[in-house]
Design a protein around this motif. Structure first.
Motif, PDB file in Angstrom:
ATOM      1  N   CYS A  42     -21.134  18.389 -52.302  1.00 13.07           N
ATOM      2  CA  CYS A  42     -21.487  18.037 -51.363  1.00 13.07           C
ATOM      3  C   CYS A  42     -22.246  18.422 -50.103  1.00 13.07           C
ATOM      4  O   CYS A  42     -22.941  17.718 -49.255  1.00 13.07           O
ATOM      5  N   ASN A  96     -11.128  13.379 -52.645  1.00  8.37           N
ATOM      6  CA  ASN A  96     -10.619  13.779 -51.272  1.00  8.37           C
ATOM      7  C   ASN A  96     -11.852  14.410 -50.434  1.00  8.37           C
ATOM      8  O   ASN A  96     -13.167  14.098 -50.808  1.00  8.37           O
ATOM      9  N   ASP A  97     -11.584  15.063 -49.387  1.00 11.81           N
ATOM     10  CA  ASP A  97     -12.872  15.660 -48.416  1.00 11.81           C
ATOM     11  C   ASP A  97     -13.240  16.813 -48.897  1.00 11.81           C
ATOM     12  O   ASP A  97     -14.099  17.413 -48.273  1.00 11.81           O
ATOM     13  N   SER A  98     -12.836  17.238 -50.073  1.00 10.12           N
ATOM     14  CA  SER A  98     -13.577  18.567 -50.477  1.00 10.12           C
ATOM     15  C   SER A  98     -15.226  18.292 -50.908  1.00 10.12           C
ATOM     16  O   SER A  98     -15.420  17.510 -51.152  1.00 10.12           O
ATOM     17  N   ASN A  99     -15.730  19.320 -50.943  1.00  4.64           N
ATOM     18  CA  ASN A  99     -16.975  19.439 -51.176  1.00  4.64           C
ATOM     19  C   ASN A  99     -17.389  19.520 -52.363  1.00  4.64           C
ATOM     20  O   ASN A  99     -18.739  19.608 -52.730  1.00  4.64           O
TER      21      ASN A  99
END
Length: 81
Positions: free
Chosen positions: A72, A46-49
């Motif tokens: 990220c 998902n959009d997690s870093n």
């Protein structure tokens, strides 16, 4: 719907397209100098870093899982070549 990464792109021998670098499912075929291996995540990213990827190389006689944790938002120095 899986991706492709190549060591040869670093040396500017080939260029891998954006779609192959960012596949729909978190599975990449990885090409090195001599053979192919696989990098994957058992969960959708998902959009997690921060997320984990597992690496599998059938020629390496792996006895253990190889897990890579990807962050990220880390600062990455520019390549000065």
């Amino acid at each position: 719907c899986v991706g492709l990464l190549s060591l040869l792109e670093h040396f500017k021998y080939v260029e891998v397209g954006k779609t192959l670098k960012s596949p729909r499912y978190p599975i990449w075929i990885v090409y090195s100098e001599s053979h192919y291996s696989m990098l994957f995540s058992p969960k959708l990213i998902n959009d997690s870093n921060l997320f984990d990827l597992w690496y599998y190389d059938g020629l390496a006689n792996q006895d253990e899982e190889i897990r890579l944790t990807v962050r990220c938002n880390a600062n990455v120095p520019e390549d000065n070549e």
